[in-house]
Design an enzyme around this catalytic site. Sequence first.
Site, short mmCIF file in Angstrom:
data_model
loop_
_atom_site.label_atom_id
_atom_site.label_comp_id
_atom_site.label_asym_id
_atom_site.label_seq_id
_atom_site.Cartn_x
_atom_site.Cartn_y
_atom_site.Cartn_z
N SER A 116 0.82 -1.21 0.00
CA SER A 116 0.00 0.00 0.00
C SER A 116 0.86 1.26 0.00
O SER A 116 2.03 1.23 0.37
CB SER A 116 -0.90 0.02 1.24
OG SER A 116 -1.57 -1.20 1.37
N1 SAH Z 1 0.29 -5.02 4.46
C1 SAH Z 1 0.81 -5.51 3.21
C2 SAH Z 1 -0.17 -5.24 2.08
C3 SAH Z 1 -0.31 -6.43 1.21
S1 SAH Z 1 -1.66 -6.38 0.08
C4 SAH Z 1 2.18 -4.94 2.93
O1 SAH Z 1 2.67 -4.09 3.70
O2 SAH Z 1 2.81 -5.37 1.96
C5 SAH Z 1 -2.89 -7.32 0.93
C6 SAH Z 1 -2.57 -8.76 1.21
O3 SAH Z 1 -3.75 -9.33 1.76
C7 SAH Z 1 -2.22 -9.61 0.02
O4 SAH Z 1 -0.96 -10.16 0.21
C8 SAH Z 1 -3.29 -10.69 -0.01
O5 SAH Z 1 -2.83 -11.97 -0.40
C9 SAH Z 1 -3.73 -10.69 1.43
N2 SAH Z 1 -5.06 -11.26 1.70
C10 SAH Z 1 -6.20 -11.14 0.99
N3 SAH Z 1 -7.20 -11.85 1.57
C11 SAH Z 1 -6.66 -12.42 2.68
C12 SAH Z 1 -7.16 -13.28 3.70
N4 SAH Z 1 -8.42 -13.71 3.72
N5 SAH Z 1 -6.31 -13.67 4.67
C13 SAH Z 1 -5.02 -13.27 4.70
N6 SAH Z 1 -4.48 -12.47 3.76
C14 SAH Z 1 -5.28 -12.05 2.77
#
Ligand code: SAH
Length: 281
Positions: A116
């Site tokens: 993000s």
């Molecule tokens: N906080 C992260 C943002 C990653 S984007 C960072 O700093 O990089 C959001 C992430 O949520 C993705 O990797 C995606 O695979 C994950 N995601 C989506 N649905 C999810 C779920 N039900 N449980 C765990 N992770 C999930």
Amino acid sequence: MSETPGRPRRFPLLLDELGGVASGSANKSREMLMPQRHLQQATIDAAKQAAPSGLGLDSAHVRERMSQRLQRDGLRDERVLKALAQIPRHQFIDSALANQAYEDTSLPIGHGQTISKPSVVGRMLSLLFEGASASRQGHLGKAMEIGTGCGYQAALLGLLARQVVSIERLKPLHEKARTNLASLPRGKRPDIRLIYGDGRLGFAPGAPFDSIVAAAGGEDLPQQWLDQLAPGGRLVAPMSAPGGRGQLLVVVDHLVDGAVSRFVRSEFEPVLFVPLKSGVL
Ligand code: SAH
């Protein structure tokens, strides 16, 4: 990214399959992590060469400048600004993108996911600090993140909370985050518990949480998140707006008044996050 039929039934077994940041001593995982180490070194080398304005990306000044820009643009919480100035964001992304690491932009982290924008991460962390427990304690207490991704926000949470649990449903990203977090300089290596599992279920063994933050947006807020939110705690998550009108940032406070406890929901600005999906891959 299709779901594997039948897999969700295995959650209870998979959820606790975990390693702390400092773990991962099995031979198998060592083999898997080796290429990542080379990538990490390439990132560091590329960053040293990138040197915008005469400074390498591994310089604290570059991060401080990003934090100052975010402050100018309205991010006020000093604790969040300080954490943003400390964690080397370029170490969480591929070397080819490292020279954009300190711009206020989301970037691909592989597997169709993104890290993000720093301003949005900062906004969510600031909102968490405005919850009842966090305002009183001055820290985010026990925190749970849904969507570890590359581990960047987890690293920030590690500086701002007492304990962090971060859940990721995509195994390669779960592993990548572990590698990224382990490569932080020793002093910045927070104690974070990384879970491979479906974050929609939260993490009951670690509950209750004072702070819950989701990095992926769904149609609803899973009941488990509310069940696992401590009295006085706050949850911040993107959520689909009614009528397919994008996503909104949603805050839920677990308020307690004597013997009466209630959940109060507030809606904030439009945001754009990757979808919250069910099951693990
Ligand atoms: N906080 C992260 C943002 C990653 S984007 C960072 O700093 O990089 C959001 C992430 O949520 C993705 O990797 C995606 O695979 C994950 N995601 C989506 N649905 C999810 C779920 N039900 N449980 C765990 N992770 C999930």
